[in-house]
Design a protein around this motif. Structure first.
Motif, mmCIF file in Angstrom:
data_model
loop_
_atom_site.group_PDB
_atom_site.id
_atom_site.type_symbol
_atom_site.label_atom_id
_atom_site.label_comp_id
_atom_site.label_asym_id
_atom_site.label_seq_id
_atom_site.Cartn_x
_atom_site.Cartn_y
_atom_site.Cartn_z
ATOM 1 N N GLU B 145 6.802 4.668 7.951
ATOM 2 C CA GLU B 145 7.125 4.286 6.575
ATOM 3 C C GLU B 145 6.057 4.732 5.575
ATOM 4 O OE1 GLU B 145 8.777 0.299 6.468
ATOM 5 O OE2 GLU B 145 10.689 1.268 6.957
ATOM 6 N N GLN B 148 7.231 8.069 4.158
ATOM 7 C CA GLN B 148 8.513 8.193 3.459
ATOM 8 C C GLN B 148 8.291 7.932 1.972
ATOM 9 O OE1 GLN B 148 11.376 9.168 5.511
ATOM 10 N NE2 GLN B 148 9.459 9.560 6.573
ATOM 11 N N PHE B 149 8.702 8.883 1.143
ATOM 12 C CA PHE B 149 8.417 8.790 -0.286
ATOM 13 C C PHE B 149 9.128 7.619 -0.956
ATOM 14 C CE2 PHE B 149 5.982 12.619 -1.349
ATOM 15 C CZ PHE B 149 6.066 13.307 -0.153
ATOM 16 N N GLY B 150 10.189 7.135 -0.330
ATOM 17 C CA GLY B 150 10.935 6.044 -0.957
ATOM 18 C C GLY B 150 10.568 4.662 -0.444
ATOM 19 N N SER B 151 9.635 4.586 0.511
ATOM 20 C CA SER B 151 9.447 3.302 1.203
ATOM 21 C C SER B 151 8.725 2.240 0.385
ATOM 22 C CB SER B 151 8.703 3.509 2.527
ATOM 23 O OG SER B 151 9.600 4.013 3.482
ATOM 24 N N ASP B 154 11.231 0.772 -1.814
ATOM 25 C CA ASP B 154 12.188 0.013 -1.015
ATOM 26 C C ASP B 154 11.641 -1.382 -0.693
ATOM 27 O OD1 ASP B 154 14.721 -0.013 0.501
ATOM 28 O OD2 ASP B 154 13.425 -0.160 2.264
ATOM 29 N N ALA B 157 11.594 -3.448 -3.823
ATOM 30 C CA ALA B 157 12.953 -3.891 -4.159
ATOM 31 C C ALA B 157 13.331 -5.120 -3.327
ATOM 32 C CB ALA B 157 13.947 -2.751 -3.937
ATOM 33 N N ASP B 158 12.950 -5.095 -2.052
ATOM 34 C CA ASP B 158 13.205 -6.251 -1.185
ATOM 35 C C ASP B 158 12.475 -7.486 -1.692
ATOM 36 O OD1 ASP B 158 14.970 -5.552 0.801
ATOM 37 O OD2 ASP B 158 13.425 -4.775 2.146
ATOM 38 N N LEU B 165 19.497 1.362 -6.317
ATOM 39 C CA LEU B 165 18.590 2.307 -5.670
ATOM 40 C C LEU B 165 17.350 2.443 -6.542
ATOM 41 C CD1 LEU B 165 19.751 5.775 -4.288
ATOM 42 C CD2 LEU B 165 17.488 5.348 -5.158
ATOM 43 N N PRO B 166 16.184 2.067 -6.046
ATOM 44 C CA PRO B 166 14.979 2.171 -6.868
ATOM 45 C C PRO B 166 14.581 3.632 -7.019
ATOM 46 C CG PRO B 166 14.396 1.476 -4.647
ATOM 47 C CD PRO B 166 15.897 1.552 -4.686
ATOM 48 N N ILE B 167 14.084 3.997 -8.185
ATOM 49 C CA ILE B 167 13.654 5.377 -8.417
ATOM 50 C C ILE B 167 12.139 5.455 -8.293
ATOM 51 C CG2 ILE B 167 13.418 7.177 -10.185
ATOM 52 C CD1 ILE B 167 16.265 6.587 -11.025
ATOM 53 N N THR B 168 11.691 6.334 -7.385
ATOM 54 C CA THR B 168 10.266 6.644 -7.244
ATOM 55 C C THR B 168 10.062 8.009 -7.886
ATOM 56 O OG1 THR B 168 10.244 5.500 -5.126
ATOM 57 C CG2 THR B 168 8.374 6.938 -5.610
#
Lengths: 395, 423
Positions: B145, B148-151, B154, B157-158, B165-168
């Protein structure tokens, strides 16, 4: 004020199948097309390699080419193709007012330097000092710029003069989804008249494989079509190098400059299912509901990665609707991460424009589609997180 | 009844929560006290050995639980901490925020500590092949994780209950401002009533420092760390690598008023313009930065005369400060030398992906407190840059509007205009 319509007026594509929208479509309509595979270089992994590319065709200056590694070159090249295709390249007025959203990961590290440091770490306890010693002397100074996520967009500005605005979204497939969604929202609301959006992925580098394999996502052993990897050795993803850029444009803007319109971009939907809580099935179903699919037979260009859980969830959601005929294009191109969703939207636009579906890529898992696709669904269900879909309509 | 729409008929965007972490401390109170006292957070690097390094100081955040755990965990903690402060101030639910998330954060890579430990846990093969072999037998996702650029988004957001969908994003050193711009735009388009914009950067690793050093971007004034960052000074020689985070809760003014929230300020305008000149250098005539400033003013519906203060990008590199001065004097003309223009980076260094958000937070506080933080270390003015940099000591002043600049590698130029009152 009613929202503006978003149309697709330019497509730039590169994958193992070749380059350009026409070349891709000619290949994709060949029944029983065999994928281009590279099974030895990264054994036990198979990848779909880049075709031979003459970078000079889109990146005129050697100096610019030298400043980039393959990932940035690939994206800059595909972006240039899309601009050419839309009749924007070289038009100063259109380029300087053009917005841009790029979906990006990171660029290539220097594998030789890394391997050298790792080898030395076996006999050194002062690894932090080792790191300083090696990195300060062995790293090529400008390599950093070839690695920075936002420098793909930066290079597109430099090489193609797109300078209205420049934003880079990160986050695997979700970045591609959000890039297309945001670009479309800007046009619909009147914030932009024309936008370049897309991404690229260069898989032929060990770190790019490592990014999947740290969670065991890569398929191993003999290659199989994307829907047939459940239960096979590894995690199901076969990657591919490629890039996809789209020129999205306000319909009136495209008409006023007399451009060919491939297709209209309908609703773009995105989601973040909490997969650990088992929400992926419901998340995909919710996106399909929101998409408000038209009645009748529907072609779906699926970006399924092959990752076991995500691909099974997507397949069962698509199979549950007997009207949907899916085409998992990763069977032919491999998974292109940030570029996956823009690629799916591009193929959907080509199907709409050619008024034809591609034949099945996997006869055991895909059903024929015989009609004329007026609307095509494009999907990207992330191998690990984030989901997106779009409907692409006849122009 | 306040006007709820702006000069272009779009919903006015209010700020109802602000959070910040820098090397000066956690939270607005500590940061503001230090900033207005002219205190520097720049200090010697202790997180890793500095052998062979030409820069040995930084503005790292060394006092969080994740400070020694790697770039991803620290960036997450910085982001969450700033977000929690902002959401708490807004009075919204910190577990169920209910709007989209825009996160500016640094590109991620597998940390060297992980590379070393993975590599040395096996002895078959060499180099990348061995790493891949070890990787595929890992049993947990923690290391994965971090790559991963979106983790990070993510997880946020949790934790915070943001929607969708969160924007990074990354626009290099303009990222924090872009995150705010994306939030403003989403509210203006009517996609949401509220948005959470965060800039966070905990990526001051040895490799990051070396990369910037190799590009000659960093100061090498190591001897007195707190004196090293000297924006607009003649002897400025590079920026100070730093970490931090800033978070804003953005809401449509209408929604904020409807729930009785305190309005902390208004995000009036955003402007951007990309530069096609060079990967790290700006066009010599500063026209892209100038265009970004003008675009922000136009978007805000304000004239040049209506900006009371400029929160400068002011990195303390020879190149930036000269270019920024040129762009400001092009826009503001004769006023340029007499309007207050200060750089927070003189005290906190350059927080990279976080900078635009951190400095927006400080800009809003400047208006609320009627105090302009100084540009410290201004002992040797650059004669080619004639500005009122609010030298060395804070200044009490009515500030109704602020222009905050953010410029980055890759031709990124983003400017924000903020106002104290909705007008």
């Amino acid at each position: 004020m009613s929202p503006h319509h978003v149309v697709i007026t330019g497509i730039g594509l590169v994958s193992s199948l070749g380059e350009g929208p026409d070349a891709h479509w000619r290949k994709l309509v060949q029944p029983g097309l065999e994928p281009v595979l590279e099974a030895t270089r990264f054994r036990p992994y198979t990848v779909h390699p880049l075709p031979e590319i003459d970078w000079n065709l889109q990146i005129a200056k050697r100096g610019d080419q030298r400043q980039m590694e393959t990932w940035q070159r690939l994206g800059t090249y595909a972006a240039g193709m899309a601009l050419d295709d839309a009749g924007i390249k070289g038009n100063d007025e259109l380029c300087t007012t053009m917005d841009m959203v790029v979906a990006a990961g990171g660029g290539e590290r220097d594998e030789t330097v890394d391997a050298d440091i790792l080898a030395a770490s076996e006999s050194r306890n002062d690894r932090d000092v080792l790191l300083n010693e090696k990195l300060t002397t062995e790293l090529r100074p400008t390599l950093f710029l070839a690695q920075l996520s936002n420098l793909l967009a930066g290079n597109i500005s430099i090489v193609h003069k797109v300078t209205g605005s420049s934003r880079t979204f990160m986050g695997e497939e979700g970045a591609g989804v959000a890039a297309v969604e945001t670009a479309a929202a800007r046009i619909r609301s009147g914030q932009s008249t024309h936008i370049l959006v897309g991404g690229a992925f260069q898989t032929e580098h060990s770190d790019m494989l490592l990014g999947y394999e740290l969670a065991g996502y890569l398929h191993r052993g003999p290659w199989k079509p994307v829907w047939q990897r459940q239960g096979a050795e590894g995690g199901g993803v076969v990657t591919g190098s490629g890039g996809a850029f789209l020129v999205l444009e306000q319909r009136e803007h495209a008409i006023s400059r007399g451009r060919k319109i491939y297709a209209e971009l309908g609703p773009v939907l995105s989601g973040r299912a909490r997969r650990r809580q088992g929400e992926l099935d419901a998340g995909i179903a919710a996106l399909l509901r929101q998409a408000a699919l038209p009645s009748g037979e529907l072609l779906a260009i699926s970006g399924a990665s092959g990752a076991h859980a995500a691909t099974a969830a997507e397949k069962s959601a698509l199979d549950a609707n007997p009207a949907i005929a899916a085409r998992g294009f990763s069977t032919l191109t491999g998974h292109m991460k940030e570029a996956q969703f823009p690629f799916a939207v591009a193929l959907a636009a080509l199907a709409v424009e050619h008024e034809a579906a591609c034949p099945v890529f996997d006869a055991a898992n895909e059903r024929p589609f015989n009609g004329i696709p007026k609307t095509v669904l494009a999907t990207a269900i992330g191998y690990h997180q984030f989901e997106g879909m779009a409907l692409v309509n006849a122009a | 009844m306040a006007n709820l729409n702006d000069h272009m008929g779009r919903p006015i965007v209010a700020v109802t929560g602000i959070g910040v972490v820098t090397s000066l401390g956690v939270g607005k109170a500590d940061n503001w006290a230090a900033l207005t006292a002219g205190k520097s957070g720049i200090h010697p690097i202790t997180r890793f050995p500095v052998d062979h390094l030409s820069t040995r100081i930084s503005g790292m955040v060394d006092f969080l639980a994740s400070s020694s755990k790697g770039a991803s965990p620290l960036t997450y903690e910085l982001a969450e901490s700033a977000a929690q402060e902002a959401i708490a101030e807004s009075g919204l639910d910190s577990g169920d925020f209910g709007g989209p998330l825009f996160l500016a954060s640094p590109p991620v890579e597998l940390d060297w500590s992980e590379r070393f430990s993975l590599y040395n846990s096996d002895s078959q093969d060499i180099g990348a092949e061995r790493l891949l072999r070890v990787a595929r037998s890992l049993k947990e996702l923690d290391i994965f994780e971090t790559t991963q650029f979106g983790s990070i988004a993510d997880r946020l957001a949790d934790r915070l209950g943001t929607r969708g969908l969160p924007i990074t994003l990354s626009t290099a050193c303009a990222s924090g401002a872009t995150a705010i711009q994306l939030g403003v735009e989403a509210i203006r388009r009517g996609e949401c009533d509220r948005a959470l914009s965060i800039g966070a950067d905990g990526s001051a690793t040895a490799e990051a420092l070396i990369r910037f050093s190799l590009l000659s971007a960093l100061t090498t004034h190591n001897d007195i760390p707190e004196k090293a960052s000297k924006p607009f000074s003649r002897d400025r020689d590079g920026f100070v690598l730093a970490e931090g985070s800033g978070a804003l809760v953005l809401e449509s003014l209408e929604a904020a008023l409807a729930r009785g929230a305190t309005i902390l300020g208004i995000l009036r305008g955003c402007g951007e313009k990309a530069d096609d000149f060079h990967r790290t250098r700006s066009k010599p005539d500063a026209s892209p930065a100038t265009a970004a400033v003008r675009a922000a003013l136009a978007d805000a519906g304000l004239s040049e005369d209506e900006i009371d203060y400029v929160n400068a990008h002011g990195t303390s590199t020879p190149e930036n400060d000269k270019m920024e001065h040129l762009s400001l004097s092009t826009v503001f003309g004769e006023r340029t030398g007499s309007m207050p223009i200060s750089s927070n980076k003189s005290m906190i260094g350059h927080t990279l992906s976080a900078a635009g958000a951190v400095e927006a937070a400080f800009s809003l506080m400047t208006m609320r407190e009627s105090v302009i933080p100084p540009t410290i270390n201004y002992d040797n003015p650059d004669p080619a840059i004639v500005l009122d940099v609010v030298p060395n000591k804070k200044r009490n002043a009515e500030v109704r509007t602020v222009l905050s600049n953010s410029f980055g590698f890759g031709g990124q130029n983003t400017c924000l205009v903020m106002a104290r009152e909705p007008v």
